[in-house]
Design a protein around this motif. Structure first.
Motif, PDB file in Angstrom:
ATOM      1  N   VAL A 169       0.983  -1.461   0.132  1.00 40.54           N
ATOM      2  CA  VAL A 169      -0.148  -0.214  -0.015  1.00 40.54           C
ATOM      3  C   VAL A 169       0.819   0.953  -0.177  1.00 40.54           C
ATOM      4  CG1 VAL A 169      -2.556  -1.157   0.859  1.00 40.54           C
ATOM      5  CG2 VAL A 169      -0.452  -0.621   2.405  1.00 40.54           C
ATOM      6  N   ASP A 182       1.997   6.807  -7.250  1.00 38.14           N
ATOM      7  CA  ASP A 182       0.980   7.565  -7.222  1.00 38.14           C
ATOM      8  C   ASP A 182       0.510   9.000  -7.009  1.00 38.14           C
ATOM      9  OD1 ASP A 182      -2.351   7.783  -8.465  1.00 38.14           O
ATOM     10  OD2 ASP A 182      -2.431   9.305  -6.508  1.00 38.14           O
ATOM     11  N   ARG A 183       1.898   9.355  -6.058  1.00 40.35           N
ATOM     12  CA  ARG A 183       2.246  10.691  -6.042  1.00 40.35           C
ATOM     13  C   ARG A 183       2.993  11.322  -7.145  1.00 40.35           C
ATOM     14  NH1 ARG A 183       2.866  14.097  -1.513  1.00 40.35           N
ATOM     15  NH2 ARG A 183       2.705  16.652  -2.494  1.00 40.35           N
ATOM     16  N   VAL A 214       2.414   2.056  -3.240  1.00 33.31           N
ATOM     17  CA  VAL A 214       1.481   2.013  -4.714  1.00 33.31           C
ATOM     18  C   VAL A 214       1.039   4.039  -4.427  1.00 33.31           C
ATOM     19  CG1 VAL A 214      -0.553   2.143  -5.348  1.00 33.31           C
ATOM     20  CG2 VAL A 214       1.225  -0.135  -4.854  1.00 33.31           C
ATOM     21  N   ARG A 215       0.443   4.197  -3.246  1.00 30.60           N
ATOM     22  CA  ARG A 215       0.804   5.465  -2.403  1.00 30.60           C
ATOM     23  C   ARG A 215       2.005   6.474  -3.210  1.00 30.60           C
ATOM     24  NH1 ARG A 215      -0.688   8.228   2.969  1.00 30.60           N
ATOM     25  NH2 ARG A 215      -2.295   9.278   2.613  1.00 30.60           N
ATOM     26  N   MET A 272      -0.721 -10.510  -1.332  1.00 28.60           N
ATOM     27  CA  MET A 272      -0.002  -8.852  -1.889  1.00 28.60           C
ATOM     28  C   MET A 272      -0.996  -9.046  -2.895  1.00 28.60           C
ATOM     29  SD  MET A 272       3.006 -10.133  -3.489  1.00 28.60           S
ATOM     30  CE  MET A 272       4.574  -9.759  -2.699  1.00 28.60           C
ATOM     31  N   LEU A 273      -1.171  -7.476  -3.219  1.00 29.16           N
ATOM     32  CA  LEU A 273      -1.589  -6.428  -4.307  1.00 29.16           C
ATOM     33  C   LEU A 273      -1.351  -7.760  -5.657  1.00 29.16           C
ATOM     34  CD1 LEU A 273      -1.329  -2.659  -3.131  1.00 29.16           C
ATOM     35  CD2 LEU A 273      -3.342  -4.576  -3.321  1.00 29.16           C
ATOM     36  N   ASP A 330      -4.106  -5.555 -10.021  1.00 26.64           N
ATOM     37  CA  ASP A 330      -4.576  -4.752  -8.903  1.00 26.64           C
ATOM     38  C   ASP A 330      -3.506  -3.363  -9.169  1.00 26.64           C
ATOM     39  OD1 ASP A 330      -6.593  -6.254  -7.587  1.00 26.64           O
ATOM     40  OD2 ASP A 330      -5.195  -6.956  -5.941  1.00 26.64           O
ATOM     41  N   GLY A 361       2.235  12.498 -10.623  1.00 23.31           N
ATOM     42  CA  GLY A 361       0.926  13.166 -10.379  1.00 23.31           C
ATOM     43  C   GLY A 361       2.484  14.096 -10.813  1.00 23.31           C
ATOM     44  N   GLU A 380      -4.586  -1.342 -12.386  1.00 25.94           N
ATOM     45  CA  GLU A 380      -6.128  -0.731 -12.175  1.00 25.94           C
ATOM     46  C   GLU A 380      -5.625   0.247 -11.161  1.00 25.94           C
ATOM     47  OE1 GLU A 380      -9.254  -3.316 -10.669  1.00 25.94           O
ATOM     48  OE2 GLU A 380     -10.655  -0.904 -10.873  1.00 25.94           O
ATOM     49  N   ILE A 381      -5.377   0.477  -9.812  1.00 16.71           N
ATOM     50  CA  ILE A 381      -4.811   1.680  -9.532  1.00 16.71           C
ATOM     51  C   ILE A 381      -4.499   2.774 -10.391  1.00 16.71           C
ATOM     52  CG2 ILE A 381      -4.260   2.919  -6.925  1.00 16.71           C
ATOM     53  CD1 ILE A 381      -4.673  -0.335  -5.685  1.00 16.71           C
ATOM     54  N   LEU A 382      -2.718   2.562 -10.235  1.00 19.97           N
ATOM     55  CA  LEU A 382      -1.930   3.335 -10.814  1.00 19.97           C
ATOM     56  C   LEU A 382      -2.216   3.800 -12.315  1.00 19.97           C
ATOM     57  CD1 LEU A 382       0.979   2.338  -8.944  1.00 19.97           C
ATOM     58  CD2 LEU A 382      -0.554   4.335  -8.703  1.00 19.97           C
TER      59      LEU A 382
END
Lengths: 102, 271
Positions: free
Chosen positions: B146, B153-154, B149-150, B191-192, B196, B157, B199-201
């Motif tokens: 987690v 994402d940052r 991945v977060r 585990m992701l 997963d 951006g 899809e998130i990123l």
């Protein structure tokens, strides 16, 4: 029940995926100064501050970010002017704002 | 004209330096002229992972400040003549690296190599933003976990906002490199999964590097995993990723370490 749990360990990955999806949905929309809740908070405090002196230590700002709805709660303690002689102060909820995101 | 690629992640410890070394070596092994640059001012480590720590004389900041010529600071790899390293400075002055200084060095390196690979420090501070500043492409290294991945994402951006390309209205081509992946754990829901994370990123996948003991073994020895054990799972994953960077269309797999019958019987030999 305990025995059942022993054999069936819950998968943690789907929980991780869901938590990330909710969190990132917020972080993406709330990036930078376009953060609506941030702007609301600042403007509410400024507006109240124009009329009453606010003690920064007596302000509580809480943010509850949910999946569909976020809640901004601003609690500001303002001196009770009418009964100033009694020296008491009353806590008032000045603003609650709900921000629908989905 | 060279392509400038930044290897970044936001979070530390996910494998940026390992991936920079492995991909740089893999590209050099298929005939490309490659330079890898360590942007981690004060905490340089790419030299150590490459086994060049005793050959560092001048560094990146010496070059930007005119103390050394670029050709003096570049360390040619002893195993691969097409691979060079520009080490970071060990100075504690974080502001020693300037945008103009970095631009000058990258402009010169573009003329000398096919690939300029920038190993970003963790975080989103000066070193990290300068490492991505002039990039044409970005490799975002992510663990299926987690916090990684977060942070990815940052970083995505920031890549879309703070790079020269973004400011010109162009795009930095982004690739996702998932490292430390354990297919068995993902299958068990511990585990992701790759899907997963994708899809998130929503970023195109460059490769899947499996969790493997070979990565630590290679860094212990000061050798990129692609050179140290070319048949290992991570090495094959990095070779495929390097070919995808070159534009080749290669089927996505999760290469695993092959272990022979004798290896299984007697365990792994000590490195």
């Amino acid at each position: 029940m305990n025995l059942f749990n022993l054999f069936k360990r819950r998968s943690s990955a789907p929980v991780a995926r869901d938590r990330l999806q909710i969190l990132l949905a917020h972080e993406r929309t709330n990036r930078g100064p376009s953060d609506l809740l941030y702007i609301l908070r600042e403007e509410i405090l400024a507006t109240v501050g124009r009329h009453v002196e606010i003690d920064p230590d007596r302000v509580t700002v809480q943010m509850d970010r949910g999946d569909k709805v976020s809640i901004l709660e601003v609690d500001i303690e303002i001196p009770n002017i009418t009964r100033a002689t009694s020296g008491g102060s009353r806590k008032r909820r000045v603003a609650s704002a709900a921000h629908r995101t989905a | 004209m060279a392509k400038v690629v930044v290897v970044t992640s936001g979070k530390g410890g996910v494998g940026k330096t390992t991936s920079t070394a492995a991909l740089g070596a893999a590209l050099a092994q298929i005939g490309q002229h490659v330079v890898i640059i360590d942007f981690d001012v004060g905490l340089r480590n790419l030299d150590l992972v490459m086994g060049a720590e005793r050959r560092v004389v001048y560094d990146f900041i010496n070059v930007t400040q005119g103390v050394a010529k670029l050709t003096q600071a570049l360390i040619r790899d002893k195993r691969l003549d097409k691979l060079a390293l520009l080490p970071a400075s060990q100075t504690r002055d974080k502001d020693a690296l300037t945008e103009d200084g970095v631009l000058g060095v990258i402009t010169a390196l573009r003329k000398m190599f096919d690939w300029v690979i920038c190993d970003s420090p963790a975080g989103i501070e000066r070193g990290a933003t300068l490492a991505m500043r002039f990039a044409d492409e970005a490799i975002i290294v992510t663990n299926p976990e987690v916090s990684s991945v977060r942070d990815s994402d940052r970083i995505i951006g920031i890549l879309d906002a703070k790079t020269i390309r973004a400011e010109r209205g162009e795009r930095v081509k982004k690739h996702l490199l998932i490292t430390r992946y354990d297919q068995a754990r993902a299958a068990r829901g511990e585990m992701l999964t790759i899907d997963d994370v994708l899809e998130i990123l929503s970023t195109p996948l460059l490769g899947i590097v499996p969790e493997s003991q070979e990565v630590l073994r290679a860094s212990n020895l000061g050798s990129p995993v692609t050179l140290n054990n070319p048949d290992s799972g991570p090495a094959r994953a990095y070779y495929d990723a390097a070919r995808r960077l070159m534009g080749e269309d290669i089927e996505m797999t999760v290469p695993t370490d092959k272990q022979g019958f004798l290896g299984k019987l007697f365990g792994r030999r000590a490195a």
